[in-house]
Design an enzyme around this catalytic site. Structure first.
Site, short mmCIF file in Angstrom:
data_model
loop_
_atom_site.label_atom_id
_atom_site.label_comp_id
_atom_site.label_asym_id
_atom_site.label_seq_id
_atom_site.Cartn_x
_atom_site.Cartn_y
_atom_site.Cartn_z
CD GLN A 79 -4.32 2.74 4.28
OE1 GLN A 79 -4.08 2.55 2.59
NE2 GLN A 79 -4.13 3.08 5.13
CG HIS A 96 -0.44 -0.13 2.27
ND1 HIS A 96 0.91 -0.89 2.82
CD2 HIS A 96 -1.02 1.28 3.01
CE1 HIS A 96 1.42 0.07 3.61
NE2 HIS A 96 0.38 0.72 4.42
CD GLU A 110 11.15 6.19 -0.48
OE1 GLU A 110 11.75 5.23 -0.14
OE2 GLU A 110 10.66 5.99 -2.09
CE1 TYR A 159 11.99 5.57 -8.43
CE2 TYR A 159 11.00 4.38 -9.42
CZ TYR A 159 11.85 5.51 -9.23
OH TYR A 159 11.46 6.03 -10.68
CE1 TYR A 168 3.45 3.68 10.26
CE2 TYR A 168 2.80 0.85 8.87
CZ TYR A 168 2.78 2.85 9.38
OH TYR A 168 2.55 2.99 8.23
#
Length: 374
Positions: free
Chosen positions: A91, A155, A249, A259, A270
């Site tokens: 990513q 991430h 979220e 959070y 997963y």
């Protein structure tokens, strides 16, 4: 070979069942789209268009994850020269882009990308600013580099937003180390950061002066925020972040707030295993909304344009998983409705409202797509 195939099919079936089994009680039901618009491709052949912003002359700057920054004007697409070396893995790559609020006077452009710079092998998210002169970047300044580097491919975040006071917010995902980074303010990853526009740390950041803390941190316990936007009414910074399997979220960013990831989550891992048995806990901020099952939310924008009267005042969020744009209807800070837009358009990586009042989507494998109301 047959055994491997059967095992693979069993795992796939288990994951599918787990996904289907995830239900949210009393959810806001999503409505099918009402197709009162057409779609127009304004820039094609951009594999993963991550970030986009407009220059004062109407030109569009688009980041492509592989490391190319495109300048698009009057149908002409050219690659900007002198883009820093980008670490492309999983990513990671060239991520978001934003203009300084006073760009017309100072010319600063801000970008985040995965960089190999610094400690360890692999890469991590970096924030820079630069100026665009004669088709190339110049006066490149490093503002923040998350550490340590890692070869993990997941991430990185990342989005950039300026608030009404001129502070710069940007996000970094937890880099696949969910039991290590997001709850530890002495480590980068799984955070929203706040800086002054020159990269210095505001004196009133919540962890300034705390022993060992990364003083740029503004919030923590964020899994992988890939959507962030300023609410035009309240001025608050909103963000969307990927949950695991379930539990994406929407959060409103507040100073020093935790959070929760991975201490609390609405999702599962997963492979179907439990990450946490808790979905709320004292001292941890609950999201104002969560998706179950996940939609894989990416870019987001608030609609202020009169061109879309039914959308004005509401939020648009791209879905990578279900390949549509989601209209999240608001009443203040409460989510009161949801509707599909551009169903089947492709993996919506980003969405933004242009200076011309039109909504533009960055769609993987296509490029930049404009939504034109009928």
């Amino acid at each position: 070979m047959k055994k491997i195939t059967l095992v693979s099919l069993s795992i796939f079936s288990m994951l599918a069942l787990n996904c289907e089994a995830q239900t949210k009680p009393n959810d806001v039901v999503i409505k099918d789209e009402v197709k009162n618009y057409t779609l127009e491709t304004v820039a094609s052949d951009i594999a993963i268009p991550w970030g986009m912003t407009w220059l004062p002359d109407g030109a569009l700057l688009v980041t492509e994850k592989n490391g190319t920054l495109f300048h698009i004007k009057n149908g002409q697409k050219t690659a900007v020269k002198n883009v820093p070396k980008v670490y492309t893995r999983g990513q990671g790559g060239l991520l978001d882009i934003a203009l300084h609020p006073d760009y017309a006077k100072n010319g600063w452009i801000y970008m985040t990308f995965a960089s190999e710079e610094g400690e360890g092998t692999g890469g991590n998210t970096k924030l820079i600013r630069a100026k665009l002169v004669d088709g190339g970047l110049t006066q490149i300044e490093s503002l923040y580099k998350a550490t340590p580097n890692t070869t993990k491919g997941q991430h990185f975040g990342s989005r950039i937003v300026f608030d009404n006071d001129g502070y710069l917010f940007f996000s970094v995902g937890e880099r696949g180390e969910h039991f290590v980074n997001p709850q530890d303010i002495t480590r980068d990853g799984g955070k929203i950061y706040r800086l002054n526009d020159d990269g210095s740390i505001p004196k009133d950041n919540p962890f300034v002066g705390k022993s060992g803390a990364k003083e740029a941190i503004y919030t923590y316990g964020n899994r992988n925020p890939q959507g962030m936007a300023k609410n035009p009414v309240t001025g608050a910074i909103w963000e969307t972040e990927h949950g695991p399997q379930g539990g994406d979220e929407i959060n409103i960013i507040q100073k020093g707030v935790n959070y929760g990831w991975p201490v609390v989550t609405y999702g599962i891992d997963y492979d179907g295993t439990t990450i946490s048995t808790q979905n709320e806990k004292p001292g941890i901020e609950k999201p104002i909304y969560y998706w179950l099952p996940s939609i894989a939310p990416s870019g987001m924008t608030f609609v202020t344009s009169d061109k879309y009267p039914d959308w004005k005042g509401h939020l648009l969020v791209g879905s990578l998983k279900f390949q549509y744009l989601e209209l999240v209807q608001l009443k203040g800070d409460e989510i009161v409705g949801r509707q599909k837009i551009a169903t089947g358009v492709g993996r919506v990586r980003n969405v933004a409202q242009g200076p011309d009042g039109y909504i533009y989507m960055g769609v993987e494998g296509k490029g930049i797509v404009k939504i034109i109301p009928n």
